[in-house]
Design a protein around this motif. Sequence first.
Motif, short mmCIF file in Angstrom:
data_model
loop_
_atom_site.label_atom_id
_atom_site.label_comp_id
_atom_site.label_asym_id
_atom_site.label_seq_id
_atom_site.Cartn_x
_atom_site.Cartn_y
_atom_site.Cartn_z
N VAL A 228 -23.03 11.91 -5.44
CA VAL A 228 -22.62 13.30 -5.24
C VAL A 228 -21.58 13.40 -4.13
O VAL A 228 -20.57 14.12 -4.26
CB VAL A 228 -23.85 14.18 -4.91
CG1 VAL A 228 -23.42 15.60 -4.55
CG2 VAL A 228 -24.82 14.20 -6.09
N ALA A 229 -21.79 12.65 -3.04
CA ALA A 229 -20.83 12.68 -1.94
C ALA A 229 -19.47 12.13 -2.40
O ALA A 229 -18.42 12.70 -2.08
CB ALA A 229 -21.36 11.87 -0.77
N TYR A 230 -19.49 11.06 -3.14
CA TYR A 230 -18.24 10.47 -3.65
C TYR A 230 -17.51 11.45 -4.56
O TYR A 230 -16.29 11.62 -4.46
CB TYR A 230 -18.56 9.18 -4.39
CG TYR A 230 -17.37 8.53 -5.03
CD1 TYR A 230 -16.41 7.87 -4.25
CD2 TYR A 230 -17.19 8.55 -6.41
CE1 TYR A 230 -15.31 7.27 -4.84
CE2 TYR A 230 -16.10 7.95 -7.00
CZ TYR A 230 -15.16 7.30 -6.22
OH TYR A 230 -14.06 6.71 -6.80
N ALA A 231 -18.26 12.10 -5.45
CA ALA A 231 -17.64 13.08 -6.34
C ALA A 231 -17.09 14.27 -5.55
O ALA A 231 -16.03 14.82 -5.88
CB ALA A 231 -18.65 13.56 -7.37
N GLY A 232 -17.79 14.66 -4.49
CA GLY A 232 -17.29 15.76 -3.67
C GLY A 232 -16.01 15.41 -2.94
O GLY A 232 -15.13 16.27 -2.77
N TRP A 233 -15.86 14.18 -2.50
CA TRP A 233 -14.62 13.76 -1.84
C TRP A 233 -13.47 13.59 -2.83
O TRP A 233 -12.34 13.98 -2.54
CB TRP A 233 -14.85 12.44 -1.12
CG TRP A 233 -15.62 12.56 0.16
CD1 TRP A 233 -15.53 13.56 1.08
CD2 TRP A 233 -16.61 11.65 0.64
NE1 TRP A 233 -16.40 13.34 2.12
CE2 TRP A 233 -17.07 12.17 1.89
CE3 TRP A 233 -17.15 10.47 0.17
CZ2 TRP A 233 -18.04 11.52 2.64
CZ3 TRP A 233 -18.12 9.82 0.92
CH2 TRP A 233 -18.57 10.35 2.15
N GLN A 234 -13.77 13.03 -3.99
CA GLN A 234 -12.72 12.72 -4.95
C GLN A 234 -12.36 13.91 -5.84
O GLN A 234 -11.22 14.02 -6.29
CB GLN A 234 -13.16 11.54 -5.83
CG GLN A 234 -13.39 10.23 -5.07
CD GLN A 234 -12.12 9.71 -4.44
OE1 GLN A 234 -11.86 9.94 -3.27
NE2 GLN A 234 -11.30 9.03 -5.21
N MET A 235 -13.33 14.77 -6.13
CA MET A 235 -13.09 15.92 -7.02
C MET A 235 -13.59 17.20 -6.37
O MET A 235 -14.56 17.82 -6.85
CB MET A 235 -13.78 15.68 -8.37
CG MET A 235 -13.33 14.43 -9.09
SD MET A 235 -14.28 14.12 -10.61
CE MET A 235 -15.89 13.69 -9.93
#
Length: 366
Positions: A228-235
């Motif tokens: 979720v954190a990765y998706a929040g940073w990337q998208m």
Amino acid sequence: MAGDGDFVASVTAPPRRSVPSFTHRIQYSFRARAWRGSALHIFLCFFYLLQHEEMSQLRLRKHTYGKDEDPPELLECDSSSWEIGSDGDASTPDAASKDSNKETKLITELSSPNTAPSALDKFLSTHGAFSGSTFTADQGLKILQWSSWAISYATQSTHSNLSPSLRKLYNEVGMARYVLRFYGFLQSLEGYRSGSWAGGTWDNPRIAKIAKYLMAGSMLFYYPLEHVAYAGWQMPKLVRVNANKVSAISCVFWTTYIVGDFWVSCLKWKDLKAKLGGLREVLVKSKRDDDKLAVADLSREEQTLVNKIRHIKVQLVRCLLFILPAINWSLPNWATDPLLSELPLNSLMLVEAYTSVYQSLRSMYG
């Protein structure tokens, strides 16, 4: 109308095929038989060469190891503990180390004793085994990530072009390593259900419980939060979350994992030390009785236990290197008001990266 009729006739009436003569059919039959005979001949030659090669390898093994003697076994990798990757990555060395040991063992068996592999061949074999799994490939990426940061930090006042370029590489590799963590949830679930994260059976029953509930259980929460954190940073427009806060929560579970790993490693060390002490007493008695066969077997078991204890000691060092960065990234304001400054934080991660590669290489080759 005539034109239309001619057109329809020309379409509906296909041209007649000429019927081959009797002579042509005989020639075609002979050619087909000749081709089939050639193909059969080629297949038989290939089969003969294959059998000849297998017999040559068997004769080579008998000549090298003797008639009833097995080829030498290489040291098995110790899979007693699970690997912690930097920034909270957790994965197992079991499959990677065992596969690399099998490849090395196969090369050892098939190599002639008179032809030693060159230094380049040894390097390529090690590189192939090391980069052939997600577990050790991530360790290589850690080396690249934190080494890029170290060079960038050291040259920031002297090389105006080199330093920012390496810092960009450091950030890109760090984000790329998040992709490898997509494998982690199912690995954690398997470890939780099967208890495989204990690394075998132990005399102390607490080892299996800590590995299952504290280590594998914590990773079951860590990995989804990291995604979720990765998706929040990337998208950020698609996944509207506070990625820094989600990452901090995930690192709380990573810190729990590190504490559990340190605890389990201490219990394993104590268990192995007790086994080693008992084994050495038996070894001394066998030497006194001049039982050479028993001494040889016990010496191999002793070396195996020593290697496992060394592996666990390195794991304890890695846990100590991880604990402060894990606490730092677990704080709510880690991005704006960190507990550790950049130099001590990333230096600990740099040392851990090289320590992890050392541990893996020693596990692969003893």
